[in-house]
Design a protein around this motif. Structure first.
Motif, short mmCIF file in Angstrom:
data_model
loop_
_atom_site.label_atom_id
_atom_site.label_comp_id
_atom_site.label_asym_id
_atom_site.label_seq_id
_atom_site.Cartn_x
_atom_site.Cartn_y
_atom_site.Cartn_z
N ASN A 141 -61.92 5.48 98.67
CA ASN A 141 -60.98 6.26 99.68
C ASN A 141 -60.83 5.54 100.68
O ASN A 141 -61.23 4.69 101.84
CB ASN A 141 -61.67 7.34 100.36
CG ASN A 141 -62.38 8.24 99.37
OD1 ASN A 141 -61.14 8.46 98.49
ND2 ASN A 141 -63.06 9.39 99.77
N PHE A 142 -59.02 4.69 100.58
CA PHE A 142 -59.42 3.56 101.28
C PHE A 142 -58.01 4.41 102.11
O PHE A 142 -57.03 5.09 101.57
CB PHE A 142 -58.48 2.29 99.97
CG PHE A 142 -58.87 1.43 99.36
CD1 PHE A 142 -60.56 1.45 99.73
CD2 PHE A 142 -59.17 2.13 98.01
CE1 PHE A 142 -61.04 0.85 98.96
CE2 PHE A 142 -60.04 1.15 97.58
CZ PHE A 142 -61.13 0.64 97.48
N PRO A 143 -58.05 3.74 103.66
CA PRO A 143 -59.15 3.20 104.22
C PRO A 143 -60.15 3.58 104.54
O PRO A 143 -60.75 4.50 104.59
CB PRO A 143 -58.28 2.41 105.58
CG PRO A 143 -57.24 3.68 105.62
CD PRO A 143 -56.73 4.04 104.63
N PHE A 144 -61.35 2.60 104.19
CA PHE A 144 -62.63 3.32 104.76
C PHE A 144 -62.33 3.84 106.17
O PHE A 144 -62.22 2.84 107.41
CB PHE A 144 -63.52 1.91 104.44
CG PHE A 144 -63.61 1.19 103.23
CD1 PHE A 144 -63.69 2.33 102.55
CD2 PHE A 144 -63.92 0.48 103.19
CE1 PHE A 144 -63.74 1.62 101.13
CE2 PHE A 144 -64.91 -0.05 101.77
CZ PHE A 144 -63.98 -0.30 100.50
N SER A 145 -62.96 4.78 106.29
CA SER A 145 -63.06 5.70 107.60
C SER A 145 -64.46 5.09 107.81
O SER A 145 -65.71 5.50 107.21
CB SER A 145 -62.75 7.27 107.47
OG SER A 145 -63.38 7.46 108.50
N GLU A 146 -65.19 5.66 108.88
CA GLU A 146 -66.37 6.07 109.41
C GLU A 146 -66.97 6.64 108.70
O GLU A 146 -68.46 7.51 109.26
CB GLU A 146 -66.35 5.69 110.99
CG GLU A 146 -65.91 4.65 111.76
CD GLU A 146 -64.06 3.73 112.53
OE1 GLU A 146 -63.89 4.67 111.54
OE2 GLU A 146 -64.53 3.27 112.99
N ASP A 147 -66.08 8.30 109.28
CA ASP A 147 -66.23 9.13 109.10
C ASP A 147 -66.92 9.60 107.07
O ASP A 147 -67.33 10.30 106.71
CB ASP A 147 -66.06 10.45 108.94
CG ASP A 147 -66.44 10.37 110.43
OD1 ASP A 147 -67.06 10.54 110.79
OD2 ASP A 147 -65.04 10.25 111.10
N ASP A 148 -66.34 8.79 106.36
CA ASP A 148 -66.54 8.65 104.67
C ASP A 148 -67.92 8.16 104.59
O ASP A 148 -68.75 8.26 105.16
CB ASP A 148 -66.50 7.21 104.10
CG ASP A 148 -64.27 7.86 104.18
OD1 ASP A 148 -64.41 8.75 104.15
OD2 ASP A 148 -64.23 6.17 103.60
N SER A 149 -69.26 9.13 103.74
CA SER A 149 -69.96 8.92 103.30
C SER A 149 -70.53 7.90 102.81
O SER A 149 -69.35 7.00 101.85
CB SER A 149 -70.53 9.83 102.84
OG SER A 149 -71.45 9.87 101.22
N VAL A 150 -71.46 7.39 103.46
CA VAL A 150 -72.45 6.09 103.03
C VAL A 150 -73.17 5.94 102.61
O VAL A 150 -74.23 5.13 102.34
CB VAL A 150 -71.84 5.02 103.98
CG1 VAL A 150 -70.66 4.57 104.18
CG2 VAL A 150 -72.69 5.26 105.30
N ASN A 151 -73.66 6.78 101.20
CA ASN A 151 -75.12 7.25 100.97
C ASN A 151 -75.09 5.85 99.26
O ASN A 151 -75.45 6.76 98.85
CB ASN A 151 -75.33 8.15 100.87
CG ASN A 151 -75.49 9.04 101.39
OD1 ASN A 151 -75.93 8.60 103.05
ND2 ASN A 151 -75.34 10.23 102.25
N HIS A 152 -74.65 5.60 98.79
CA HIS A 152 -74.36 4.57 98.09
C HIS A 152 -74.08 2.97 97.13
O HIS A 152 -73.68 2.87 97.40
CB HIS A 152 -73.01 5.15 96.72
CG HIS A 152 -73.33 7.19 96.72
ND1 HIS A 152 -72.62 7.87 96.94
CD2 HIS A 152 -73.91 7.65 95.79
CE1 HIS A 152 -73.00 9.07 96.83
NE2 HIS A 152 -74.20 8.97 95.69
N PRO A 153 -74.92 2.34 98.63
CA PRO A 153 -74.92 0.73 98.66
C PRO A 153 -75.18 0.39 97.61
O PRO A 153 -75.42 1.12 96.85
CB PRO A 153 -75.67 0.32 99.34
CG PRO A 153 -76.87 1.98 99.69
CD PRO A 153 -76.43 3.65 99.19
N VAL A 154 -74.23 -1.02 97.57
CA VAL A 154 -74.14 -1.79 95.85
C VAL A 154 -74.84 -2.68 95.96
O VAL A 154 -75.22 -3.31 95.17
CB VAL A 154 -72.65 -1.50 95.35
CG1 VAL A 154 -72.64 -0.12 95.00
CG2 VAL A 154 -72.39 -2.47 96.18
N SER A 155 -75.36 -3.25 97.31
CA SER A 155 -76.61 -4.00 97.53
C SER A 155 -78.06 -4.01 98.41
O SER A 155 -77.63 -2.97 99.49
CB SER A 155 -75.59 -5.60 98.29
OG SER A 155 -75.19 -5.26 99.20
#
Ligand SMILES: NC(=O)c1ccc[n+]([C@@H]2O[C@H](COP(=O)([O-])OP(=O)(O)OC[C@H]3O[C@@H](n4cnc5c(N)ncnc54)[C@H](O)[C@@H]3O)[C@@H](O)[C@H]2O)c1
Length: 340
Positions: A141-155
């Motif tokens: 979902n661009f642009p990345f919002s601070e309210d987006d879920s960030v539960n799928h790190p790739v590193s």
């Protein structure tokens, strides 16, 4: 009011330290001067700070030490009693985290926890720490919002940064420490990091070596000029996070809380293709790049772009240096530092 800046020999920490000296504000800098990249560059940054400091006699001291060394940190807090703490010390870099995971656990988790414990025990009034745009992982979902879920790190690097945000929230809730986590988006500029694309590409172009471009060139970054980052960081020193009085536990926002906690993107809201970026560098340097297209690297993200509405509302008319001007400043510094 004493300020503690960790990672003050690093790229962003050095620039914040320089700004504090220029503003005549007292502070303490700490750094373990590790060898993740050319240690001479870190030492040159420290000499540059000493030179600036000699012209401006406000209190500045540097102490070499590690966030993992709890006794060292407690000694610093005991002696200086800082009320504002900015944590820019960390093991940075996405690709390095695949080969060297333990370093990330040591500096970014154990070290981070030692520091926030010291903040708790010394009633720190404003704790600001570096998170990263990497926490957005596979988000599309661009642009990345601070309210987006960030539960799928790739590193693992991203996972440690997301962990910092979670630890910070628990300390804001339990001990009312105002915490601000900054998600930086590819910061570049003079005195920049030798492990990052602007530096690697510049060095390769000048030495007429090939440049590896991943995902066959289909990769995009939101580049942020260092002075624009420092402008925000400097203002945040005097704007601690507050409780969000509109926070609704039934529809919880990700970026704020009932506790004095907040997450902020610092980027430009402009994503450009790496190939376009290289073409701008070529023009600035005056040499054509030898580009080698390669597959995507594990841990990398395809595109970053910051939603900057939160920081734009908080800090009116913040500086936004355009990429052409920023690259010009970077190349000028590179040429004079490396006499090339
Ligand atoms: N530069 C960017 O584009 C960018 C982007 C996203 C996030 N960040 C984050 O911002 C922060 C600063 O980044 P930077 O670009 O200045 O990196 P940097 O590597 O130049 O600076 C970090 C400094 O911290 C020091 N350090 C590392 N581990 C330490 C420890 N355990 N104890 C004491 N000192 C330690 C290093 O010696 C270094 O000088 C980091 O947390 C990084 O992950 C940076």
């Amino acid at each position: 009011m004493e300020i503690l800046v960790t990672g003050s020999a690093g790229f962003i920490g050095f620039h914040l330290a320089k700004r504090l000296i220029e503003e005549g504000i007292s502070f303490i800098g700490i750094d373990n001067l590790n060898n993740y990249y050319d240690n001479k560059l870190k030492k040159s940054r420290l000499s540059e700070l000493d030179n600036s400091h000699n012209k401006n006699k406000k209190h500045y001291e540097f102490h070499e030490g590690d966030l993992n060394d709890r006794n060292f940190l407690e000694g610093i807090f005991h002696k200086y009693n800082p009320e504002i703490v900015v944590n820019l010390a960390a093991q940075a870099g996405v690709r390095y985290s695949i080969e060297n995971p333990q370093t990330y656990i040591n500096s970014n988790l154990v070290g981070f926890h030692n520091l926030i414990e010291c903040c708790r025990n010394n009633s720190v009034k404003n704790f600001i720490y570096a998170s990263s745009s990497s926490v957005y992982g596979g988000n599309i979902n661009f642009p990345f919002s601070e309210d987006d879920s960030v539960n799928h790190p790739v590193s693992l690097y991203a996972a440690t940064k997301k962990s910092n945000e979670l630890i910070a929230h628990s300390y804001s809730h339990l001990f009312q420490i105002p915490t601000t986590g900054i998600r930086f988006f590819t910061v570049y500029g003079p005195w920049g990091r030798p492990d990052m694309a602007p530096f690697i590409f510049t060095k390769a172009i000048k030495n007429r070596n090939p440049i590896k471009v991943f995902n066959y060139g289909d990769i995009y970054r939101d580049f942020t000029y260092i002075d624009d980052v420092i402008d925000v960081l400097f203002k945040l020193l005097f704007l601690p996070a507050k409780r969000d009085l509109t926070f609704n536990k039934n529809e919880p926002k990700q970026s704020s809380s009932w506790a004095p906690y907040r997450i902020l993107n610092i980027g430009n809201n402009k994503s450009i293709s790496i190939l376009e970026f290289i073409s701008m560098l070529e023009k600035e340097i005056g040499i054509k790049a030898d580009i080698q297209l390669e597959p995507m690297q594990p841990g990398d993200v395809y595109k970053t772009c910051a939603d900057t509405r939160t920081v734009d509302n908080l800090i009116k008319n913040r500086c936004k240096t355009n990429l052409k001007e920023g690259l010009k400043q970077f190349i000028q510094w590179y040429n004079s530092y490396y006499r090339s």
